[in-house]
Design a protein around this motif. Structure first.
Motif, PDB file in Angstrom:
ATOM      1  N   GLU A 109      10.896 -18.021 -32.718  1.00  0.00           N
ATOM      2  CA  GLU A 109       9.656 -17.971 -33.502  1.00  0.00           C
ATOM      3  C   GLU A 109       9.894 -18.500 -34.919  1.00  0.00           C
ATOM      4  OE1 GLU A 109       6.371 -16.152 -35.902  1.00  0.00           O
ATOM      5  OE2 GLU A 109       8.421 -15.427 -35.947  1.00  0.00           O
ATOM      6  N   ALA A 110      11.100 -18.342 -35.429  1.00  0.00           N
ATOM      7  CA  ALA A 110      11.429 -18.911 -36.746  1.00  0.00           C
ATOM      8  C   ALA A 110      11.340 -20.439 -36.694  1.00  0.00           C
ATOM      9  CB  ALA A 110      12.824 -18.466 -37.175  1.00  0.00           C
ATOM     10  N   GLY A 111      11.719 -21.029 -35.563  1.00  0.00           N
ATOM     11  CA  GLY A 111      11.568 -22.479 -35.398  1.00  0.00           C
ATOM     12  C   GLY A 111      10.119 -22.909 -35.434  1.00  0.00           C
ATOM     13  N   LEU A 120      -0.655 -22.075 -36.300  1.00  0.00           N
ATOM     14  CA  LEU A 120      -0.002 -21.591 -35.088  1.00  0.00           C
ATOM     15  C   LEU A 120       0.842 -20.341 -35.343  1.00  0.00           C
ATOM     16  CD1 LEU A 120      -0.023 -22.481 -32.179  1.00  0.00           C
ATOM     17  CD2 LEU A 120       2.024 -23.800 -32.599  1.00  0.00           C
ATOM     18  N   HIS A 121       1.157 -20.042 -36.573  1.00  0.00           N
ATOM     19  CA  HIS A 121       1.998 -18.895 -36.902  1.00  0.00           C
ATOM     20  C   HIS A 121       1.446 -17.565 -36.382  1.00  0.00           C
ATOM     21  CE1 HIS A 121       3.985 -21.240 -40.451  1.00  0.00           C
ATOM     22  NE2 HIS A 121       4.143 -21.825 -39.285  1.00  0.00           N
ATOM     23  N   PRO A 122       0.163 -17.275 -36.534  1.00  0.00           N
ATOM     24  CA  PRO A 122      -0.330 -15.985 -36.028  1.00  0.00           C
ATOM     25  C   PRO A 122      -0.178 -15.838 -34.512  1.00  0.00           C
ATOM     26  CG  PRO A 122      -1.965 -16.980 -37.480  1.00  0.00           C
ATOM     27  CD  PRO A 122      -0.889 -17.993 -37.267  1.00  0.00           C
ATOM     28  N   HIS A 123      -0.255 -16.938 -33.791  1.00  0.00           N
ATOM     29  CA  HIS A 123      -0.142 -16.865 -32.331  1.00  0.00           C
ATOM     30  C   HIS A 123       1.299 -16.561 -31.922  1.00  0.00           C
ATOM     31  CE1 HIS A 123      -4.233 -18.193 -32.130  1.00  0.00           C
ATOM     32  NE2 HIS A 123      -3.936 -19.249 -32.878  1.00  0.00           N
ATOM     33  N   ILE A 128       5.451 -12.007 -30.636  1.00  0.00           N
ATOM     34  CA  ILE A 128       6.537 -11.163 -31.144  1.00  0.00           C
ATOM     35  C   ILE A 128       6.101  -9.700 -31.195  1.00  0.00           C
ATOM     36  CG2 ILE A 128       7.975 -10.674 -33.173  1.00  0.00           C
ATOM     37  CD1 ILE A 128       8.849 -13.168 -31.669  1.00  0.00           C
ATOM     38  N   GLN A 129       4.905  -9.456 -31.678  1.00  0.00           N
ATOM     39  CA  GLN A 129       4.427  -8.074 -31.777  1.00  0.00           C
ATOM     40  C   GLN A 129       4.304  -7.426 -30.392  1.00  0.00           C
ATOM     41  OE1 GLN A 129       4.302  -6.319 -34.534  1.00  0.00           O
ATOM     42  NE2 GLN A 129       4.949  -8.175 -35.595  1.00  0.00           N
ATOM     43  N   VAL A 166      -2.124 -17.652 -24.961  1.00  0.00           N
ATOM     44  CA  VAL A 166      -2.890 -18.099 -26.137  1.00  0.00           C
ATOM     45  C   VAL A 166      -2.033 -19.049 -26.967  1.00  0.00           C
ATOM     46  CG1 VAL A 166      -3.935 -17.336 -28.310  1.00  0.00           C
ATOM     47  CG2 VAL A 166      -4.406 -16.096 -26.196  1.00  0.00           C
ATOM     48  N   PHE A 167      -0.754 -18.716 -27.115  1.00  0.00           N
ATOM     49  CA  PHE A 167       0.147 -19.594 -27.857  1.00  0.00           C
ATOM     50  C   PHE A 167       0.216 -20.969 -27.208  1.00  0.00           C
ATOM     51  CE2 PHE A 167       4.234 -21.593 -28.464  1.00  0.00           C
ATOM     52  CZ  PHE A 167       4.284 -21.667 -29.847  1.00  0.00           C
TER      53      PHE A 167
END
Length: 180
Positions: A109-111, A120-123, A128-129, A166-167
């Motif tokens: 996810e850091a990538g 795209l970060h929130p997806h 992760i959550q 969704v991602f």
């Protein structure tokens, strides 16, 4: 004889105005030609720079798209590894595999955060959550492993998979848009 002294006198007299000769015509034509060549060279230079800039932009977009594609693929592989670790937990109740898979997922996810875009970060964070919620549920202190009710397990699994789907949809939109 009267005419000859008049002609001789006119030849000796200096002119006060500009005498346009053939040499001046050649000089002016050469000057116009040189200015035309300079203008043509400047136009060619500007067109060449524009072409190089456009090509650079195309190459940069291609590079950025390839980097994003690779980051998204790594994230998807990490998500799949996490869901496999979830499935294995149901048989061996070892949270260590789930924990390692979660660490890999967080690194992937850091990538995503590095390659972007910001939309795209929130997806990625949602995946992760959902994965953290699973890990917190399977990681229990002590020796007694309490079973997770089937409906709760299905919901935890569904949350991870829904976030992943969704991602994928949003990542496809980013990759299809050449301006992003």
């Amino acid at each position: 004889m009267y005419i000859i002294p008049f002609v001789a006198e006119a030849a000796e007299k200096k002119k006060d105005g500009f005498d346009f000769t053939e040499a001046w015509g050649v000089t002016i034509a050469s000057g116009v030609t040189v200015l035309g060549m300079i203008l043509a060279a400047w136009i060619a230079y500007r067109a060449g720079r524009r072409q190089v800039a456009d090509q650079g932009l195309i190459e940069h977009r291609h590079w950025r798209r390839q980097n994003r594609l690779e980051a998204y693929k790594q994230f998807m592989v990490a998500t799949d590894s996490f869901t496999e670790a979830m499935d294995k937990w149901r048989t061996n109740h070892s949270a260590a595999n789930v924990g390692r898979a979660l660490e890999t997922l967080i690194a992937a996810e850091a990538g995503i955060r590095l390659s972007g875009p910001q939309s795209l970060h929130p997806h990625g964070e949602r995946v992760i959550q959902a994965a953290k919620a699973v890990y917190l549920r399977v990681r229990r202190p002590g020796l007694i492993v309490l079973p997770i009710p089937p409906q709760q397990w299905v919901q935890l699994t569904r949350d991870v998979l829904d976030a992943q789907n969704v991602f994928v949809v949003e990542a496809a939109k980013v990759l299809d848009d050449p301006d992003q």
